[in-house]
Every structure is written in C-alpha cells, then in structure tokens.
Write a protein that holds these residues in place. Structure first.
Motif, PDB file in Angstrom:
ATOM      1  N   ASP A 111     -19.287 -11.990  27.709  1.00  5.31           N
ATOM      2  CA  ASP A 111     -18.175 -11.118  27.351  1.00  5.31           C
ATOM      3  C   ASP A 111     -17.354 -10.873  28.622  1.00  5.31           C
ATOM      4  O   ASP A 111     -17.834 -11.060  29.740  1.00  5.31           O
ATOM      5  N   ARG A 112     -16.096 -10.508  28.466  1.00  4.25           N
ATOM      6  CA  ARG A 112     -15.169 -10.399  29.613  1.00  4.25           C
ATOM      7  C   ARG A 112     -15.667  -9.476  30.716  1.00  4.25           C
ATOM      8  O   ARG A 112     -15.489  -9.770  31.887  1.00  4.25           O
ATOM      9  N   THR A 141     -24.177 -11.160  21.340  1.00  4.84           N
ATOM     10  CA  THR A 141     -23.702 -10.495  20.132  1.00  4.84           C
ATOM     11  C   THR A 141     -22.710 -11.383  19.394  1.00  4.84           C
ATOM     12  O   THR A 141     -21.780 -11.917  19.996  1.00  4.84           O
ATOM     13  N   ARG A 166     -21.371 -16.378  19.801  1.00  2.14           N
ATOM     14  CA  ARG A 166     -21.896 -15.178  20.456  1.00  2.14           C
ATOM     15  C   ARG A 166     -21.394 -15.066  21.889  1.00  2.14           C
ATOM     16  O   ARG A 166     -21.180 -16.065  22.557  1.00  2.14           O
ATOM     17  N   LYS A 167     -21.257 -13.829  22.352  1.00  2.00           N
ATOM     18  CA  LYS A 167     -20.922 -13.536  23.744  1.00  2.00           C
ATOM     19  C   LYS A 167     -22.049 -12.711  24.332  1.00  2.00           C
ATOM     20  O   LYS A 167     -22.595 -11.816  23.681  1.00  2.00           O
ATOM     21  N   SER A 214     -23.924 -10.219  27.240  1.00  2.00           N
ATOM     22  CA  SER A 214     -23.806  -9.205  28.276  1.00  2.00           C
ATOM     23  C   SER A 214     -25.117  -9.215  29.050  1.00  2.00           C
ATOM     24  O   SER A 214     -26.192  -9.425  28.472  1.00  2.00           O
TER      25      SER A 214
END
Length: 183
Positions: free
Chosen positions: A104-105, A132, A177-178, A180
């Motif tokens: 994620d970013r 996620t 999905r990304k 974390s």
C-alpha cells in the motif's frame, strides 16, 4: 554463530561471512528452507551470485513462492521472476512489475528503505505483512528477502519468497491485494 549486528527490529541483520544461523524468527518453514539454500550457496562469502540460484536447487515445493528482484536504478526494483503462488496471493502477474506494487502507498518508502539496506549491508530480511483485498479479506504473510550479486559483481539482485502464514487462508481466491508491513 557470529554476533548479532541487527538493524531492523522486525527482521534484518548483517551476516558475517562464516555465519550459518540466524537469530530472528522465521515463522514459515519455506522461509527457513530458502534461507538455508541461500546460505549454502554463499559458502562463506557475504552473498551468492544470481547465476548460482536454480529452480532445481530451490526445490519444487518452494519455487512457486519464490521471486527474484532486480535493481534497475536508484530505488527502482522490479520482479524479474515470480512464482505462480504469487499470482494466487496478489491476484496479478508480478513479473516485470515494480516491487513496490504489492505494497500500500504508505509502506512504499519503508519497503524501499528495507530493500536498500538489504543490498547495502548485505542483510537478510524477514517481514511480516498483512495483505488486504478490495473486499477486505486479509492474509498474513511472511516475506523473506536475501541479497544476490550479479555476474558483474554488483549487489543488485534479491532472492525472496512470500508465504501465507495461516494455512487456512491458502484457499482464498486470487485478488489484487496490497500489503502493509506489520513488523
């Protein structure tokens, strides 16, 4: 085992040339097996060469979770190879994509820094991540990363693997999905 000269509280450390054990936890047996393979290849050197890595050596059960990253320039790393299980985890073909594409970013800078340290030290890195999907399904993952040298003696490749930590989650269908970073 040599002295622990760890850098990252969740999972990377410098490796002495003769060290064959690690002091941080690898939760998944696949990560431990890939570490042992990488460590055997280096044979007392800081890192092995990319040309020494083979699918046969890694083993059939691990190759589908394995990837190789290549550095293209300052902070730009792409998936040179990506096993089929990575498609099932991330819902897309990773080969040719930027390594940050799975994060994620808000975790881009952190992963970039970890990869920089992995190559500079050289260091082995083990991350625990939560991936996620758009519908909210979550997977707990372990990502193992170890540095490799190119045939031109440049530290610009990385051998890695992604494993699902909860085997019950292995049946969740592919989705984009990304991740974390948890630790």
């Amino acid at each position: 085992m040599g002295p622990d000269t760890g850098r990252f509280d969740g999972g990377w450390r410098n490796m002495s040339q003769n060290e064959t054990e690690i002091s941080f936890e690898m939760k998944h047996s696949g990560s431990r097996q890939l570490y042992e393979y990488w460590s055997d290849l280096r044979g007392g050197r800081p890192t092995p060469y990319r040309s020494e890595v083979s699918a046969r050596g890694i083993g059939r059960s691990l190759t589908s979770n394995t990837f190789i990253l290549e550095t293209l320039g300052e902070g730009v790393r792409r998936f040179r190879l990506a096993g089929t299980s990575l498609y099932n985890i991330f819902g897309l073909e990773l080969r040719g994509m930027n390594a940050l594409s799975i994060m994620d970013r808000k975790n881009h800078a952190r992963l970039s820094s970890i990869l920089d340290e992995c190559l500079a030290a050289p260091s082995v890195c083990v991350l625990t991540c939560q991936a996620t999907a758009p519908k909210g399904e979550k997977l707990s993952l372990e990502i193992f990363i170890a540095p490799l040298r190119s045939d031109f003696d440049q530290m610009n490749r990385m051998l890695g693997a992604v494993h699902i930590l909860d085997e019950q989650d292995a049946t969740i269908p592919p989705a984009p999905r990304k991740c974390s970073i948890v630790r």
